[in-house]
Design a protein around this motif. Structure first.
Motif, PDB file in Angstrom:
ATOM      1  N   HIS A  18       0.836  -1.209   0.000  1.00 51.47           N
ATOM      2  CA  HIS A  18       0.000   0.000   0.000  1.00 51.47           C
ATOM      3  C   HIS A  18       0.872   1.260   0.000  1.00 51.47           C
ATOM      4  O   HIS A  18       0.611   2.196  -0.763  1.00 51.47           O
ATOM      5  N   GLU A  20       3.976   1.549  -1.050  1.00 48.53           N
ATOM      6  CA  GLU A  20       4.646   1.666  -2.339  1.00 48.53           C
ATOM      7  C   GLU A  20       3.698   2.199  -3.410  1.00 48.53           C
ATOM      8  O   GLU A  20       4.082   3.011  -4.256  1.00 48.53           O
ATOM      9  N   GLN A  21       2.428   1.748  -3.366  1.00 43.25           N
ATOM     10  CA  GLN A  21       1.435   2.252  -4.320  1.00 43.25           C
ATOM     11  C   GLN A  21       1.202   3.753  -4.112  1.00 43.25           C
ATOM     12  O   GLN A  21       1.110   4.514  -5.065  1.00 43.25           O
ATOM     13  N   GLN A  22       1.120   4.171  -2.863  1.00 41.89           N
ATOM     14  CA  GLN A  22       0.933   5.594  -2.565  1.00 41.89           C
ATOM     15  C   GLN A  22       2.112   6.419  -3.075  1.00 41.89           C
ATOM     16  O   GLN A  22       1.936   7.496  -3.648  1.00 41.89           O
ATOM     17  N   ALA A  24       4.113   5.607  -5.539  1.00 42.24           N
ATOM     18  CA  ALA A  24       4.051   5.620  -7.003  1.00 42.24           C
ATOM     19  C   ALA A  24       3.021   6.640  -7.479  1.00 42.24           C
ATOM     20  O   ALA A  24       3.268   7.385  -8.439  1.00 42.24           O
ATOM     21  N   ASN A  25       1.870   6.657  -6.820  1.00 39.37           N
ATOM     22  CA  ASN A  25       0.843   7.637  -7.176  1.00 39.37           C
ATOM     23  C   ASN A  25       1.352   9.059  -6.972  1.00 39.37           C
ATOM     24  O   ASN A  25       1.118   9.938  -7.808  1.00 39.37           O
ATOM     25  N   GLU A  26       2.025   9.267  -5.879  1.00 40.68           N
ATOM     26  CA  GLU A  26       2.567  10.604  -5.592  1.00 40.68           C
ATOM     27  C   GLU A  26       3.624  10.984  -6.620  1.00 40.68           C
ATOM     28  O   GLU A  26       3.686  12.124  -7.064  1.00 40.68           O
ATOM     29  N   GLU A  27       4.469  10.029  -7.026  1.00 45.08           N
ATOM     30  CA  GLU A  27       5.480  10.312  -8.039  1.00 45.08           C
ATOM     31  C   GLU A  27       4.833  10.703  -9.353  1.00 45.08           C
ATOM     32  O   GLU A  27       5.306  11.603 -10.047  1.00 45.08           O
ATOM     33  N   THR A  28       3.719  10.040  -9.683  1.00 43.35           N
ATOM     34  CA  THR A  28       2.993  10.388 -10.907  1.00 43.35           C
ATOM     35  C   THR A  28       2.471  11.813 -10.813  1.00 43.35           C
ATOM     36  O   THR A  28       2.608  12.600 -11.751  1.00 43.35           O
ATOM     37  N   VAL A  29       1.893  12.152  -9.681  1.00 46.68           N
ATOM     38  CA  VAL A  29       1.366  13.500  -9.484  1.00 46.68           C
ATOM     39  C   VAL A  29       2.505  14.516  -9.512  1.00 46.68           C
ATOM     40  O   VAL A  29       2.405  15.565 -10.157  1.00 46.68           O
ATOM     41  N   TYR A  32       3.652  14.959 -13.071  1.00 46.94           N
ATOM     42  CA  TYR A  32       2.663  15.760 -13.792  1.00 46.94           C
ATOM     43  C   TYR A  32       2.777  17.238 -13.405  1.00 46.94           C
ATOM     44  O   TYR A  32       2.797  18.121 -14.265  1.00 46.94           O
TER      45      TYR A  32
END
Length: 135
Positions: A18, A20-22, A24-29, A32
């Protein structure tokens, strides 16, 4: 924080997945947002360059407006160096650098009689244009 974590490996792996997923999501944001920031910075730089160009043009605008005509008229340019005199040009001559004013054909003809105070531009050759107009 480690006191609050469960002791068994299965739940620790779920928590780790969980987190690591967070991340990754933050890195995407973050990626962007960085791309958006870079685009805004480029747009600001372009606008700034346009404003600087416009300001440079505005500082010389009076000269350009008076100087650039349709090539059918004439203008007189006040030249300060080496001697104070007036250069005569066709109204679209790019060689005129000093303050200019539009003159009529009659004024140009009269000026031709005083070579001490007036000289013809060798680039645009207003005498030839005057001869064309007269013919």
């Amino acid at each position: 924080m480690s006191e609050m974590l469960p002791p068994d490996p299965a739940r620790l792996r779920v928590i780790l997945a969980h987190l690591e997923q967070q991340l990754a999501n933050e890195e995407t944001v973050v990626t962007y947002l960085r791309l958006q920031r870079d685009a805004v910075q480029r747009a600001l730089a372009a606008v700034g360059q346009q404003q600087r160009t416009r300001q440079r043009e505005d500082r010389g605008l009076g000269k350009r407006d008076r100087r650039l005509g349709n090539g059918k008229g004439f203008m007189a340019e006040q030249v300060m160096r080496p001697l104070r005199h007036v250069a005569l040009h066709v109204d679209d001559c790019p060689m005129a650098n000093g303050p200019t004013r539009v003159i009529t054909e009659a004024e140009l003809r009269t000026s031709l009689h005083d070579p001490e105070a007036f000289h013809l531009c060798e680039f645009c050759q207003p005498q030839e244009r005057l001869d064309e107009v007269s013919a």
